[in-house]
Design a protein around this motif. Sequence first.
Motif, PDB file in Angstrom:
ATOM      1  N   ARG A  81      37.220  34.732  48.710  1.00 34.06           N
ATOM      2  CA  ARG A  81      35.936  34.483  49.384  1.00 34.06           C
ATOM      3  C   ARG A  81      35.229  36.182  49.068  1.00 34.06           C
ATOM      4  O   ARG A  81      33.917  35.638  48.807  1.00 34.06           O
ATOM      5  CB  ARG A  81      36.188  34.981  51.121  1.00 34.06           C
ATOM      6  N   ARG A  82      35.531  36.955  49.427  1.00 28.57           N
ATOM      7  CA  ARG A  82      35.271  38.078  49.350  1.00 28.57           C
ATOM      8  C   ARG A  82      34.735  38.303  47.646  1.00 28.57           C
ATOM      9  O   ARG A  82      35.778  38.110  46.473  1.00 28.57           O
ATOM     10  CB  ARG A  82      35.790  39.091  48.371  1.00 28.57           C
ATOM     11  N   THR A  83      33.458  38.193  47.018  1.00 29.07           N
ATOM     12  CA  THR A  83      32.790  38.063  44.960  1.00 29.07           C
ATOM     13  C   THR A  83      31.883  39.661  45.088  1.00 29.07           C
ATOM     14  O   THR A  83      30.841  40.166  45.670  1.00 29.07           O
ATOM     15  CB  THR A  83      31.640  37.096  46.364  1.00 29.07           C
ATOM     16  N   ALA A  84      32.357  39.424  43.671  1.00 30.59           N
ATOM     17  CA  ALA A  84      31.585  39.904  42.772  1.00 30.59           C
ATOM     18  C   ALA A  84      30.864  40.091  42.232  1.00 30.59           C
ATOM     19  O   ALA A  84      30.742  38.575  41.622  1.00 30.59           O
ATOM     20  CB  ALA A  84      32.300  41.546  42.459  1.00 30.59           C
ATOM     21  N   THR A  85      29.017  40.473  42.229  1.00 29.68           N
ATOM     22  CA  THR A  85      27.946  39.662  41.494  1.00 29.68           C
ATOM     23  C   THR A  85      27.500  41.208  40.490  1.00 29.68           C
ATOM     24  O   THR A  85      27.780  41.941  40.853  1.00 29.68           O
ATOM     25  CB  THR A  85      27.215  38.784  41.921  1.00 29.68           C
ATOM     26  N   SER A  86      26.875  40.315  39.856  1.00 34.36           N
ATOM     27  CA  SER A  86      25.775  41.555  38.838  1.00 34.36           C
ATOM     28  C   SER A  86      24.448  41.251  38.964  1.00 34.36           C
ATOM     29  O   SER A  86      24.539  39.831  38.572  1.00 34.36           O
ATOM     30  CB  SER A  86      26.611  42.083  38.023  1.00 34.36           C
ATOM     31  N   ILE A  87      23.616  42.605  38.247  1.00 34.31           N
ATOM     32  CA  ILE A  87      22.271  42.127  38.447  1.00 34.31           C
ATOM     33  C   ILE A  87      21.879  43.411  37.377  1.00 34.31           C
ATOM     34  O   ILE A  87      22.666  44.118  36.542  1.00 34.31           O
ATOM     35  CB  ILE A  87      21.222  42.503  39.406  1.00 34.31           C
ATOM     36  N   GLU A 157      18.267  39.668  47.705  1.00 36.97           N
ATOM     37  CA  GLU A 157      18.369  37.546  46.989  1.00 36.97           C
ATOM     38  C   GLU A 157      19.347  37.382  46.155  1.00 36.97           C
ATOM     39  O   GLU A 157      20.153  36.137  47.239  1.00 36.97           O
ATOM     40  CB  GLU A 157      17.650  37.882  45.928  1.00 36.97           C
ATOM     41  N   TYR A 158      20.308  38.146  45.740  1.00 35.50           N
ATOM     42  CA  TYR A 158      21.643  37.445  45.501  1.00 35.50           C
ATOM     43  C   TYR A 158      23.002  37.870  46.597  1.00 35.50           C
ATOM     44  O   TYR A 158      23.776  36.213  46.666  1.00 35.50           O
ATOM     45  CB  TYR A 158      22.320  38.711  44.600  1.00 35.50           C
ATOM     46  N   ALA A 159      22.331  38.685  47.013  1.00 41.31           N
ATOM     47  CA  ALA A 159      23.645  38.582  48.766  1.00 41.31           C
ATOM     48  C   ALA A 159      23.341  37.481  49.973  1.00 41.31           C
ATOM     49  O   ALA A 159      23.838  36.862  50.147  1.00 41.31           O
ATOM     50  CB  ALA A 159      23.193  40.304  49.429  1.00 41.31           C
ATOM     51  N   ASP A 160      21.778  37.426  50.008  1.00 42.97           N
ATOM     52  CA  ASP A 160      21.283  36.364  50.629  1.00 42.97           C
ATOM     53  C   ASP A 160      22.046  35.084  49.980  1.00 42.97           C
ATOM     54  O   ASP A 160      23.049  33.759  50.521  1.00 42.97           O
ATOM     55  CB  ASP A 160      19.978  36.546  50.723  1.00 42.97           C
ATOM     56  N   LEU A 161      22.373  34.643  49.179  1.00 44.01           N
ATOM     57  CA  LEU A 161      22.630  33.226  48.234  1.00 44.01           C
ATOM     58  C   LEU A 161      24.179  34.094  48.230  1.00 44.01           C
ATOM     59  O   LEU A 161      24.988  32.464  48.670  1.00 44.01           O
ATOM     60  CB  LEU A 161      22.025  33.408  46.360  1.00 44.01           C
ATOM     61  N   ILE A 162      24.807  34.440  48.136  1.00 43.74           N
ATOM     62  CA  ILE A 162      26.097  34.391  48.336  1.00 43.74           C
ATOM     63  C   ILE A 162      26.803  33.863  49.572  1.00 43.74           C
ATOM     64  O   ILE A 162      27.675  33.143  49.556  1.00 43.74           O
ATOM     65  CB  ILE A 162      26.767  35.931  47.528  1.00 43.74           C
ATOM     66  N   GLN A 163      25.876  34.522  50.624  1.00 40.76           N
ATOM     67  CA  GLN A 163      26.280  33.913  52.049  1.00 40.76           C
ATOM     68  C   GLN A 163      26.172  33.110  52.329  1.00 40.76           C
ATOM     69  O   GLN A 163      27.180  32.815  53.655  1.00 40.76           O
ATOM     70  CB  GLN A 163      25.321  34.683  52.348  1.00 40.76           C
ATOM     71  N   VAL A 165      26.647  30.292  50.582  1.00 42.71           N
ATOM     72  CA  VAL A 165      27.461  29.337  50.510  1.00 42.71           C
ATOM     73  C   VAL A 165      28.915  30.182  51.154  1.00 42.71           C
ATOM     74  O   VAL A 165      29.950  29.273  50.712  1.00 42.71           O
ATOM     75  CB  VAL A 165      27.457  28.819  49.179  1.00 42.71           C
ATOM     76  N   GLY A 166      28.614  30.421  51.987  1.00 40.20           N
ATOM     77  CA  GLY A 166      30.351  31.043  52.860  1.00 40.20           C
ATOM     78  C   GLY A 166      30.859  31.987  52.033  1.00 40.20           C
ATOM     79  O   GLY A 166      32.118  31.929  52.751  1.00 40.20           O
ATOM     80  N   LEU A 167      30.671  33.000  50.818  1.00 42.69           N
ATOM     81  CA  LEU A 167      31.193  33.762  50.254  1.00 42.69           C
ATOM     82  C   LEU A 167      30.782  35.053  50.857  1.00 42.69           C
ATOM     83  O   LEU A 167      29.607  35.012  51.610  1.00 42.69           O
ATOM     84  CB  LEU A 167      30.663  33.711  48.504  1.00 42.69           C
ATOM     85  N   VAL A 168      31.624  35.678  50.658  1.00 42.93           N
ATOM     86  CA  VAL A 168      31.159  37.640  51.436  1.00 42.93           C
ATOM     87  C   VAL A 168      30.677  38.345  50.159  1.00 42.93           C
ATOM     88  O   VAL A 168      31.342  38.720  49.378  1.00 42.93           O
ATOM     89  CB  VAL A 168      32.466  38.306  51.709  1.00 42.93           C
ATOM     90  N   PRO A 169      29.790  39.119  49.931  1.00 41.75           N
ATOM     91  CA  PRO A 169      28.638  39.558  48.717  1.00 41.75           C
ATOM     92  C   PRO A 169      29.745  41.088  48.760  1.00 41.75           C
ATOM     93  O   PRO A 169      29.303  42.369  49.078  1.00 41.75           O
ATOM     94  CB  PRO A 169      27.600  39.970  49.309  1.00 41.75           C
ATOM     95  N   ALA A 170      30.442  41.325  48.380  1.00 45.71           N
ATOM     96  CA  ALA A 170      31.416  43.366  48.117  1.00 45.71           C
ATOM     97  C   ALA A 170      30.851  43.742  47.594  1.00 45.71           C
ATOM     98  O   ALA A 170      31.302  45.036  47.587  1.00 45.71           O
ATOM     99  CB  ALA A 170      32.870  42.435  48.604  1.00 45.71           C
ATOM    100  N   VAL A 171      30.775  43.217  45.876  1.00 50.82           N
ATOM    101  CA  VAL A 171      30.304  44.144  45.093  1.00 50.82           C
ATOM    102  C   VAL A 171      29.482  43.981  44.532  1.00 50.82           C
ATOM    103  O   VAL A 171      29.357  42.823  44.236  1.00 50.82           O
ATOM    104  CB  VAL A 171      31.096  44.758  43.689  1.00 50.82           C
ATOM    105  N   VAL A 172      28.241  44.473  43.974  1.00 52.68           N
ATOM    106  CA  VAL A 172      26.923  44.058  43.655  1.00 52.68           C
ATOM    107  C   VAL A 172      27.294  45.412  42.309  1.00 52.68           C
ATOM    108  O   VAL A 172      26.837  46.723  42.838  1.00 52.68           O
ATOM    109  CB  VAL A 172      25.412  44.197  43.965  1.00 52.68           C
TER     110      VAL A 172
END
Length: 358
Positions: A81-87, A157-163, A165-172
């Motif tokens: 569930r903990r998720t890393a995404t990037s910008i 925006e990205y944090a809200d998107l991830i949350q 769908v039930g994921l946890v934004p842990a890293v940007v």
Amino acid sequence: MKLPSLPSGIKGRPKPVLGLDIGSHTIKLVEFVPKGSTLSIRRVGRALLPPDAIMDGSIKEPELVSETLQGLLNNTQPRLRRTATSIAGYSVIVKKVLVPYAEEREIEDNLMVEAENYVPFEIDEVYIDFFILKPKQELDSGTEIFLVAAKKEVVDEYADLIQGVGLVPAVVDVDAFSMGNALEGAYGQLAEPVAMVDIGAQKTNMNIVLDGVSSFARDMAIGGGQLTEAIQEATGLDYEEAEKVKIAGSEDRALMKEVGRACEELCRLWADELKKALDFYKNNSKPDAHPAYLFLSGGTALLNGLDTLFSNELGISVRVFNPWRQIEADSSIDGNYLASIAPQMTIATGLALRTVEK
């Protein structure tokens, strides 16, 4: 709130994260699981986004993007569930700066003041973070850091998107740093400097890695979408047809001749942009810091002959990058499929190699 993108704050017991690369054209997902002394790909997948749903790094159609991401999650069923995404793009500033402080705490305490000298946005509109490149004891006049500033509205925006769908934004993270992480995962810490170029649909990220650390990062407004447009202009095809020809080709030899000519002309222009960036870096660095070769990734990396064209134009050896060089895959995942998508999963892989402690 700081932009949680760099390893300066990571302490304690690390936990794995889901790597989620949300591009303007495709969402890519990678999940690893430990297997002995290495890692194994447990889940991997892609989902095509509607046109213009994400533009210039900003989510313009959040409902459509959310639906696409939810569909990808339903198809792949990742366990993490903990998720890393990037910008990347106009909303992110990555700059190497020299600050007159010796201790990390001093840098943190004075970071906002220092950032005002380099960030072209209102300082209260951005998240700020940093990574120490060269500590004060190695320099005469201060500590060299990578300063990272990202617009809050885009990160949120990205944090809200991830949350949503039930994921946890842990890293940007930042795309360029994720590429460097993928490089280390594939090759370890290389003794010689390497340039990495990831060509997405709307943008290209360049990262030069030296001694295991990003030494130069730049985003360029060139991407695979321009190839589709060039094919349209040269052939009169509509966008969907041009996209199909770009990916799969055609049995029409006359058509493919026009396509080849249009693509080669555009790719030479891309090479000129890359050469300008490389020359800028070389002019501001010592010869032993100049890249020995270039790794090419992104969906466009597999374009027939692109690596050879870039090598000839740039005067440097160019190789297509495989981020899964040292990583196994679950036996249920088709090997041919993995080989076909590997270069465009570079950023997602770099993100999935990150860890957090909460």
